[in-house]
Design an enzyme around this catalytic site. Structure first.
Site, short mmCIF file in Angstrom:
data_model
loop_
_atom_site.label_atom_id
_atom_site.label_comp_id
_atom_site.label_asym_id
_atom_site.label_seq_id
_atom_site.Cartn_x
_atom_site.Cartn_y
_atom_site.Cartn_z
N CYS A 119 2.58 4.46 -3.29
CA CYS A 119 2.28 3.32 -2.90
C CYS A 119 2.14 2.37 -4.35
O CYS A 119 1.13 2.53 -4.96
CB CYS A 119 0.98 3.04 -2.23
SG CYS A 119 0.41 1.42 -1.87
N CYS A 172 -1.11 0.03 -4.35
CA CYS A 172 -2.30 1.04 -4.67
C CYS A 172 -2.46 1.06 -6.22
O CYS A 172 -3.57 1.04 -6.71
CB CYS A 172 -1.98 2.22 -4.02
SG CYS A 172 -1.96 2.16 -2.09
#
Length: 284
Positions: free
Chosen positions: A47, A50
């Protein structure tokens, strides 16, 4: 919106680190949140957002060190926890207090926004009970200090300084309660030595003259114990000074040692401690 996750159980201690990688969600997040708010960052290695969020959220948490813990949950390794927490997209950040999600956000947020959010959501910083009690005592507000310490004692996470100061106040008027408070102070803490000194003071107040050797110091030493048991602290210290003067070696230097115990009990900030330290120094 607040929801209970997985059943809230009483925690066993406060957080020992600001940022942790979660391997046991129930213990490291739910139980820990009973003692300190836990900010849970659901993320994954694939991700990109993230990874963008990570330095900002870690910096924000460090600014609130001692008030919140950051718990990072890798959703690839712990899919079941993400599912049970209702995570639908990542990065997802949930603030858990007392086993309950009190608020959350999804996606990348600026550090300033995260900090403002935490400031609004986190409980206020704890009052420094020790400093406040010491200030009250220094001003002569003994009953106010006692009430504050009694209230603080109800918190299972109260620092050892709370029972120590309360025991100091109760030592003469309620020795049994003082002993119970002393027993709560764990070994290895700075307060433990002072607690041991108070135990010796209590034992001195129950002195049996029959156990003492003959000496010119015996009479003032026994008199000191009697006066102390009657709450006459300065008179007791006067008698101990007399005992030191009469026979320094009496009962293995007992009179000097009891004076040191009284100094530890009263505390270095007490005017009597300062005065009688000087008097003891002069005698020695």
């Amino acid at each position: 919106m607040a929801e209970t996750l997985f059943g809230a159980a009483p925690g066993a201690g406060s957080a020992s680190a600001e940022i942790i990688d979660v391997t046991d969600f129930a213990r490291e997040v739910i139980e820990r949140s009973q003692q300190i708010p836990v900010l849970v960052d659901f993320w994954a290695d694939w991700c990109g957002p993230c990874k963008q969020l990570t330095p900002m959220i870690e910096a924000a948490v460090r600014r609130f060190a001692g008030r919140v813990v950051l718990a990072k949950v890798d959703t690839e390794r712990h899919q079941q926890w993400a599912q049970r927490a209702g995570v639908r997209s990542i990065p997802n950040v949930k603030l858990i207090i007392g086993g309950r999600v009190v608020d959350e956000f999804t996606g990348v947020q600026p550090q300033s926004t995260i900090e403002q959010w935490l400031e609004q959501m986190l409980p206020p910083p704890p009052v420094d009970v020790i400093a406040e009690a010491d200030a009250l005592l220094a001003q002569g507000h003994v009953e106010d200090a006692r009430a504050l310490l009694m209230q603080a004692l109800q918190d299972p996470q109260s620092p050892p300084g709370v029972p120590l100061r309360l025991a100091r106040l109760l030592l003469l008027e309620d020795p049994q309660s003082a002993l119970g408070l002393i027993a709560q102070i764990p070994p290895g803490t700075r307060e433990h030595d002072d607690a041991q000194a108070m135990q010796r003071v209590l034992a001195f107040m129950q002195l049996s003259a029959d156990d003492l050797e003959a000496s010119p110091a015996k009479a003032p030493y026994v008199e000191a114990a009697r006066r102390l048991s009657e709450g006459q602290i300065e008179a007791a210290m006067d008698s101990l000074i007399d005992a030191v003067r009469a026979d320094r070696k009496f009962n293995e230097d007992a009179a000097r040692k009891r004076l040191i115990d009284l100094f530890d009990w009263l505390g270095s900030g007490d005017e009597r401690t300062r005065e009688y330290r000087l008097r003891l120094y002069d005698v020695l």
